[in-house]
Design an enzyme around this catalytic site. Sequence first.
Site, mmCIF file in Angstrom:
data_model
loop_
_atom_site.group_PDB
_atom_site.id
_atom_site.type_symbol
_atom_site.label_atom_id
_atom_site.label_comp_id
_atom_site.label_asym_id
_atom_site.label_seq_id
_atom_site.Cartn_x
_atom_site.Cartn_y
_atom_site.Cartn_z
ATOM 1 N N LEU A 15 66.310 93.932 47.949
ATOM 2 C CA LEU A 15 65.359 92.849 47.726
ATOM 3 C C LEU A 15 65.037 92.747 46.239
ATOM 4 C CD1 LEU A 15 62.958 93.321 50.780
ATOM 5 C CD2 LEU A 15 65.196 92.174 50.635
ATOM 6 N N ALA A 16 65.406 91.603 45.658
ATOM 7 C CA ALA A 16 65.239 91.400 44.218
ATOM 8 C C ALA A 16 64.637 90.033 43.928
ATOM 9 C CB ALA A 16 66.591 91.527 43.514
ATOM 10 N N ARG A 22 53.407 90.613 36.651
ATOM 11 C CA ARG A 22 52.647 91.630 35.916
ATOM 12 C C ARG A 22 53.429 92.235 34.758
ATOM 13 N NH1 ARG A 22 50.365 95.891 39.999
ATOM 14 N NH2 ARG A 22 51.888 95.038 41.477
ATOM 15 N N LYS A 29 61.838 90.894 36.093
ATOM 16 C CA LYS A 29 61.452 92.296 36.253
ATOM 17 C C LYS A 29 62.647 93.208 36.515
ATOM 18 C CE LYS A 29 59.359 93.598 40.077
ATOM 19 N NZ LYS A 29 58.327 93.931 41.084
ATOM 20 N N THR A 88 58.511 90.081 52.714
ATOM 21 C CA THR A 88 59.670 90.966 52.723
ATOM 22 C C THR A 88 60.528 90.783 53.971
ATOM 23 O OG1 THR A 88 58.214 92.684 53.615
ATOM 24 C CG2 THR A 88 58.627 92.715 51.239
ATOM 25 N N GLY A 148 51.084 100.365 51.844
ATOM 26 C CA GLY A 148 51.023 100.311 53.300
ATOM 27 C C GLY A 148 50.970 101.718 53.873
ATOM 28 N N ASN A 235 56.116 97.595 38.455
ATOM 29 C CA ASN A 235 55.489 96.276 38.507
ATOM 30 C C ASN A 235 54.843 95.874 37.188
ATOM 31 O OD1 ASN A 235 55.792 95.435 41.414
ATOM 32 N ND2 ASN A 235 54.801 97.425 41.694
ATOM 33 N N ALA A 371 80.806 111.094 -0.674
ATOM 34 C CA ALA A 371 79.497 110.456 -0.515
ATOM 35 C C ALA A 371 79.513 109.030 -1.052
ATOM 36 C CB ALA A 371 78.438 111.268 -1.236
ATOM 37 N N TYR A 378 84.607 93.425 6.510
ATOM 38 C CA TYR A 378 84.210 92.076 6.962
ATOM 39 C C TYR A 378 84.179 91.131 5.781
ATOM 40 C CZ TYR A 378 81.319 88.549 9.398
ATOM 41 O OH TYR A 378 80.831 87.396 9.963
#
Length: 461
Positions: A15-16, A22, A29, A88, A148, A235, A371, A378
């Site tokens: 589940l997306a 938030r 998210k 859901t 829950g 979240n 060094a 480029y």
Amino acid sequence: MTISVPSRPRASVILAAGQGTRMKSPIPKVLHKVAGRTLLDHAIDAAESLGCARIVVVVGAHSPAVGVHARKRLGEAAVVIQDPPMGTGHAVLAAKDALADFDGDVVVTFADCPLVTAPVISPLFDLRASGADVAVLGFEAADPGAYGRLILAPGHVLLRIVEAKDADDSVRQVKHCNSGVLAADRALLFDILGQVGNDNANKEYYLTDVVGIAHGRELSTRAAFAAEASVQGVNSQAELAAAEAVWQKRRRLALMVEGVTLPAPDTVHLAWDTQISPGVTVEPFVVFGPGVSVATGAVIKAFSHLEGATVGEGALIGPYARLRPGAEIGAEAHIGNFVEVKKVKVGAGAKANHLSYLGDGTVGEKANIGAGTIFCNYDGFDKFETHVGAGAFIGSNSALVAPVRIGDGAMTGSGSVITKDVPMGALAIARSDQKTKNDWATDFRAVKLAKKAKAAKKDSK
């Protein structure tokens, strides 16, 4: 980690479709990252490690980027859209047609839980194998809050799940909480979901109602439990950082158990796919981006940053070194302080110890890069390669203008700008002849001091 071959075929519904308000971010998210990998990819990784033959990602119409990301990895058929969002249970039902021809177990997971790995989920399939019709993953929460609650009978028999918004005072005292992860036979799961209603505080179709309906049918409903840290969701930005901290701590510990030396582990940041062999030492404040492997005996010194690079046995990297994608550092090679390497294969025993940029090309075995040397790769439009032969010596402050080759055993004089190939064993010097003007500096200072004194005398009047 891949779980052993399952006794029944497995599928995953991820589940997306959550909106993730938030997070307060323009990035959806589940496309935020833990250990350099999106939350969604962590969920897909877990499903693949479980041996799921089918993976379906449920996305929302509000975040098309999530669907694009999932399709790129899994293909068009793996993505379904929940529109509009109605809970859901409704989200899982969106995957019904995609799994209509599947015969086996389905596990439902959430794309915003990056710490829910295959070993965390696997006990649900053990319950299924032992006769549970519906298996739910729970945890004991230090602060149950908005979770829950799992209402249990003895033996982890699950009677029902009560959402926090629908709980009375007695249910709120329960500390056994629902992670959201659930496993059941595909046909049974969608059959029960067809009976789920929305008579609740949110007027949504809850996946959790599957348990109560199953129990009412006298089906076996059981719960397995995981550590709270293993099932924590993301979240908010703070929760994202908390999940990152848990992931990093676990991985650092695993590396040390395997024989990697981390004198200050809390300061080392790892990526999801970092590979470090036993016998490696990683000093404090080292950052590994994705795509890094380090062979045994190597030392990564403090404040170095590695990404998309391989480090050979016994190599010495840093301090303050930067290895970018395509850097291949050979055995016993040295890449020192403030040296940046990008898309260059550095041969065994070669050294670039100070203040250099090596971009696009090769450095032969036992070559020495002085060094301040840079590969000028480029021209504002295209990239070109520089190749330094085995045993070559590049004088300090050399600019090697690509495309150019320095032959085996050749040398360049310090301060040279090399624009042409240098034959094997030759010395190339490309700088102006030095001119010395005797007493010039003394005379210059005398004139300047006289002018300064004259001006000071004038200002004092």
